[in-house]
Design an enzyme around this catalytic site. Sequence first.
Site, mmCIF file in Angstrom:
data_model
loop_
_atom_site.group_PDB
_atom_site.id
_atom_site.type_symbol
_atom_site.label_atom_id
_atom_site.label_comp_id
_atom_site.label_asym_id
_atom_site.label_seq_id
_atom_site.Cartn_x
_atom_site.Cartn_y
_atom_site.Cartn_z
ATOM 1 N N ARG A 114 0.854 -1.186 0.000
ATOM 2 C CA ARG A 114 0.000 0.000 0.000
ATOM 3 C C ARG A 114 0.891 1.238 0.000
ATOM 4 N NH1 ARG A 114 -1.839 -3.533 4.030
ATOM 5 N NH2 ARG A 114 -3.947 -4.390 3.709
ATOM 6 N N ARG A 134 -1.014 -2.087 -6.887
ATOM 7 C CA ARG A 134 -1.298 -3.163 -5.932
ATOM 8 C C ARG A 134 -2.259 -4.175 -6.569
ATOM 9 N NH1 ARG A 134 -1.343 -4.482 -0.416
ATOM 10 N NH2 ARG A 134 -3.355 -5.037 0.513
ATOM 11 N N HIS A 188 -3.696 -9.126 3.730
ATOM 12 C CA HIS A 188 -5.133 -9.156 4.015
ATOM 13 C C HIS A 188 -5.393 -9.991 5.263
ATOM 14 C CE1 HIS A 188 -6.356 -8.288 -0.443
ATOM 15 N NE2 HIS A 188 -6.099 -7.190 0.233
ATOM 16 N N HIS A 200 -2.868 2.264 -5.783
ATOM 17 C CA HIS A 200 -3.660 1.044 -5.613
ATOM 18 C C HIS A 200 -3.784 0.272 -6.924
ATOM 19 C CE1 HIS A 200 -5.272 -0.349 -1.879
ATOM 20 N NE2 HIS A 200 -6.337 -0.881 -2.471
ATOM 21 N N TYR A 206 -9.712 -11.470 -6.439
ATOM 22 C CA TYR A 206 -8.779 -11.607 -7.553
ATOM 23 C C TYR A 206 -8.969 -12.923 -8.290
ATOM 24 C CZ TYR A 206 -6.577 -7.524 -5.587
ATOM 25 O OH TYR A 206 -6.359 -6.258 -5.119
ATOM 26 N N LYS A 258 -1.345 -2.588 8.189
ATOM 27 C CA LYS A 258 -2.406 -2.066 9.049
ATOM 28 C C LYS A 258 -2.311 -2.680 10.437
ATOM 29 C CE LYS A 258 -5.805 -1.045 5.441
ATOM 30 N NZ LYS A 258 -7.174 -1.317 4.941
#
Length: 300
Positions: free
Chosen positions: A150, A248, A271, A245, A280, A173
Amino acid sequence: MKLDRAVDVYLRHVSIERGLSEHTIAAYRRDLTAYLGWLGERGIADSAEVVPDTVSAFIAERAGALPAPAASSLARLQSSVRGLHRFLAREGIEQGDPSARLRPPKLPRRLPKALTIEQVERLLAAPDPEDPLGIRDRALLEMLYATGARVSEIVQLDVDDVAHGDVLRVRGKGSKERIVPIGVFAREAVDAYLTRVRPDLARRGRATPRLFLGARGAAMSRQGVWLVIQNAAARAELTAHVSPHTLRHSFATHLMQGGADVRVVQELLGHASVATTQIYTHVSVDALRDVYATSHPRAQ
């Protein structure tokens, strides 16, 4: 508890205890400031005065606003309000959670927009190799595509994070760390930047361990990365919208098209749930359909 005080306590909690990014916390603050303003107009200043009908009325009014808010914005608004009241109830500050019956809106399932491999190659080749900032930009773009990181993760990279040979340590994150391999092209581009460009940039500003620096020696910002990508896309004559993004998405899509396992891609992207990564697989299925339609003698 006074609502403005409750919001401050809650935001401090998500910042310190949950380690959310400044960008996410700023979004929560905007949502909750709007919520407090709406409550204030109705004479509600204490969290104990909020009841389920109050919360429902606020969300319903926002959902019916013109122009209509995006489903993602409304979902985030609900998440902000629910997070506040759930926190107050869990901490025993309030006896119940007036937002408990809220259900988030169903978001449309949108497939990520990825560049083709040829488009990515044009983008990566766009920076001027004779310009020091062009060398930096090439390293930045190569890293974004090679790792699927990211933009917030890229700007937080330190020089030490790339000192582990062919792997990169990424802080994602919630301050969770993950290890991502670096391809040969990205490694060579970063090495060229570190030896030929970064030392001079570092002398222009205050000492910082950040890997990517701006023209004045300060750490690059998210906006700075966005501008690099926009300039490269213009030089590459790409008509599609390109953002951090986008790279990404392209990273994940190309891995899936190359046969990578969805669990591996989940780990590389950072994730928390494989359900997020599985979008995806739909991209790969579309690619399979295209190949089948153009290759099988009885497909048409």
